[in-house]
Write a protein that holds these residues in place. Structure first.
Motif, short mmCIF file in Angstrom:
data_model
loop_
_atom_site.label_atom_id
_atom_site.label_comp_id
_atom_site.label_asym_id
_atom_site.label_seq_id
_atom_site.Cartn_x
_atom_site.Cartn_y
_atom_site.Cartn_z
N THR A 273 0.87 -1.13 -0.01
CA THR A 273 0.09 0.13 0.00
C THR A 273 0.98 1.18 0.07
OG1 THR A 273 -1.73 -1.29 1.12
CG2 THR A 273 -1.96 1.11 1.20
N MET A 274 2.17 1.18 0.85
CA MET A 274 2.86 2.58 0.81
C MET A 274 3.79 2.75 -0.51
SD MET A 274 6.06 3.34 3.48
CE MET A 274 7.24 2.07 2.61
N GLN A 275 3.93 1.60 -1.06
CA GLN A 275 4.51 1.75 -2.49
C GLN A 275 3.47 2.25 -3.60
OE1 GLN A 275 6.11 -2.25 -3.41
NE2 GLN A 275 8.20 -1.86 -1.99
N ALA A 276 2.23 1.93 -3.30
CA ALA A 276 1.38 2.09 -4.45
C ALA A 276 1.10 3.86 -4.17
CB ALA A 276 0.23 1.48 -4.28
N ALA B 222 13.74 18.28 -6.12
CA ALA B 222 14.48 16.92 -5.86
C ALA B 222 14.08 16.27 -7.13
CB ALA B 222 13.98 16.12 -4.57
N ILE B 223 15.09 15.19 -7.45
CA ILE B 223 14.68 14.15 -8.39
C ILE B 223 14.61 12.84 -7.68
CG2 ILE B 223 16.12 13.18 -10.27
CD1 ILE B 223 17.76 15.55 -10.63
N ALA B 224 13.64 12.24 -8.26
CA ALA B 224 13.34 10.84 -7.59
C ALA B 224 13.30 9.80 -8.78
CB ALA B 224 11.71 10.78 -7.17
N ARG B 225 13.31 8.50 -8.28
CA ARG B 225 13.22 7.64 -9.42
C ARG B 225 11.98 6.82 -9.35
NH1 ARG B 225 15.91 4.08 -6.98
NH2 ARG B 225 18.11 5.10 -7.18
N LEU B 226 11.40 6.78 -10.56
CA LEU B 226 10.08 6.13 -11.15
C LEU B 226 10.18 4.99 -12.04
CD1 LEU B 226 7.06 5.26 -10.19
CD2 LEU B 226 6.56 7.48 -11.69
N ALA C 258 8.79 20.06 -0.43
CA ALA C 258 7.95 19.50 0.70
C ALA C 258 7.56 17.94 0.29
CB ALA C 258 6.80 20.36 0.82
N LEU C 259 7.15 17.71 -0.96
CA LEU C 259 6.86 16.32 -1.42
C LEU C 259 8.05 15.51 -1.35
CD1 LEU C 259 4.79 14.56 -2.39
CD2 LEU C 259 5.46 15.15 -4.73
N ALA C 260 9.23 15.86 -1.72
CA ALA C 260 10.42 15.07 -1.69
C ALA C 260 10.73 14.78 -0.05
CB ALA C 260 11.56 15.73 -2.20
N GLU C 261 10.39 15.70 0.84
CA GLU C 261 10.73 15.22 1.99
C GLU C 261 10.01 14.42 2.68
OE1 GLU C 261 10.50 19.11 3.73
OE2 GLU C 261 12.51 19.53 3.68
N ARG C 262 8.41 14.37 2.21
CA ARG C 262 7.45 13.55 2.73
C ARG C 262 7.53 12.09 2.26
NH1 ARG C 262 1.64 15.37 1.70
NH2 ARG C 262 1.87 14.01 -0.17
N ARG D 210 9.37 8.01 4.07
CA ARG D 210 8.74 6.85 3.80
C ARG D 210 9.39 5.79 2.85
NH1 ARG D 210 2.64 8.69 2.12
NH2 ARG D 210 2.00 9.79 4.01
N ALA D 211 10.21 6.44 2.00
CA ALA D 211 11.05 5.47 1.19
C ALA D 211 12.11 6.37 0.75
CB ALA D 211 10.18 5.01 0.06
N PRO D 212 13.40 6.28 1.50
CA PRO D 212 14.21 7.30 1.09
C PRO D 212 15.05 6.45 -0.36
CG PRO D 212 14.89 5.80 3.01
CD PRO D 212 13.41 5.73 2.70
N GLU D 213 14.94 5.41 -0.57
CA GLU D 213 15.41 5.00 -1.86
C GLU D 213 14.97 5.40 -3.07
OE1 GLU D 213 11.98 1.94 -0.83
OE2 GLU D 213 13.86 2.85 0.33
N VAL D 214 13.73 6.11 -3.06
CA VAL D 214 13.05 6.44 -4.27
C VAL D 214 13.83 7.96 -4.63
CG1 VAL D 214 10.95 7.42 -5.23
CG2 VAL D 214 10.84 5.37 -3.66
N ILE D 215 14.10 8.68 -3.86
CA ILE D 215 14.84 9.92 -3.99
C ILE D 215 16.02 9.91 -4.33
CG2 ILE D 215 15.37 12.20 -3.06
CD1 ILE D 215 12.24 11.74 -3.17
N VAL D 216 16.26 10.19 -5.67
CA VAL D 216 17.93 10.01 -6.01
C VAL D 216 18.78 11.35 -5.68
CG1 VAL D 216 19.28 9.76 -8.22
CG2 VAL D 216 17.02 8.78 -7.91
N ILE D 217 18.24 12.61 -5.92
CA ILE D 217 18.96 13.87 -5.57
C ILE D 217 18.20 14.80 -4.81
CG2 ILE D 217 20.00 15.88 -6.88
CD1 ILE D 217 21.77 13.42 -7.29
N PHE D 218 18.53 15.13 -3.73
CA PHE D 218 17.98 15.99 -2.85
C PHE D 218 19.20 16.84 -2.28
CE2 PHE D 218 15.03 16.42 0.99
CZ PHE D 218 14.43 17.81 0.49
N ASN D 219 19.33 18.00 -2.72
CA ASN D 219 20.46 18.84 -2.24
C ASN D 219 19.90 19.60 -0.87
OD1 ASN D 219 22.15 18.11 -4.25
ND2 ASN D 219 21.25 19.55 -5.88
#
Length: 177
Positions: free
Chosen positions: A70-73, A120-124, A134-138, A142-151
Motif C-alpha cells: 500500500t505504501m509503495q502504491a 528533488a529528483i526521484a526514481r520511478l 515538501a513532497l520530496a521530504e515526505r 517513507r521510502a528514502p531509496e526513491v529519492i535520487v538527488i535532494f540537495n
C-alpha cells in the motif's frame, strides 16, 4: 468386559453401541500407550497454542506485506500525480543513480532550483520525475531509496577539513562542465 456405567447407558439408550465400542478402543489404547486423558488434553492444548502462534505470525507477515504494498502504491501515485511538469529545457543536469551517470534536460529555473535544493529528483521505474521540496521530504521519510538527488545539505565552513590544502578554492554546486 464392559464398564458397568457403559452397560447402563447402553440399556437406557443414551449411547449407541458404536459409540461405546469407540470409547472402549480409546481406553484400551490409552492403557497400552500409558497416556491418560490429562496427558492427551495437555498435548492437544499445546498443539492448539502452537497453531495459534503460527497463525498469528503468518497474519502479521501478511499484514506487513500488505502495508508495504500500500505504501509503495501511495508513493507511486504521488510521484505520477504531483511531479513538476513542463521541465524540458536546453540545460543538462547530470547526476549519479546507483553506479550510473544519468542526464536530464531542464530549464535554467529548474536547474537552479535543483542545485539550491528546492526541487528533488526521484526514481520511478526508468523515469526521473522532479518533485517540490515538501513532497520530496515526505517521500524521503517513507521510502528514502526513491529519492535520487535532494540537495538539502549545505556545507558550512565548520564541516570543512582544516588540513585540506584546497580549502581556499571553493567549487560552486552549479558548475557546468
Amino acid at each position: 468386559m464392559k464398564n458397568a456405567l457403559q452397560a447402563q447407558l447402553l440399556k437406557a439408550g443414551l449411547i449407541d453401541p458404536k459409540k461405546a465400542k469407540k470409547i472402549n478402543q480409546q481406553q484400551q489404547h490409552a492403557k497400552k500407550t500409558g497416556q491418560s486423558d490429562d496427558d492427551v488434553r495437555a498435548a492437544l492444548a499445546q498443539a492448539a497454542a502452537e497453531k495459534l502462534a503460527r497463525d498469528q505470525a503468518l497474519n502479521r507477515e501478511r499484514q506487513d506485506a500488505l502495508e508495504a504494498k500500500t505504501m509503495q502504491a501511495n508513493i507511486r501515485q504521488m510521484l505520477t500525480q504531483l511531479h513538476i511538469t513542463n521541465t524540458r529545457g536546453e540545460i543538462s543536469y547530470q547526476f549519479v543513480d546507483g553506479n550510473k551517470i544519468k542526464k536530464i534536460y531542464v530549464t535554467p529555473e529548474i536547474y537552479n532550483q535543483i542545485v539550491s535544493g528546492r526541487v528533488a529528483i526521484a526514481r520511478l521505474d526508468d523515469q526521473y520525475p522532479l518533485l517540490p521540496r515538501a513532497l520530496a521530504e515526505r517521500i524521503a521519510t517513507r521510502a528514502p531509496e526513491v529519492i535520487v538527488i535532494f540537495n538539502d545539505k549545505v556545507m558550512s565552513s565548520q564541516q570543512m577539513d582544516e588540513d585540506d590544502p584546497y580549502a581556499a578554492y571553493v567549487i560552486p554546486d552549479d558548475l557546468m562542465w
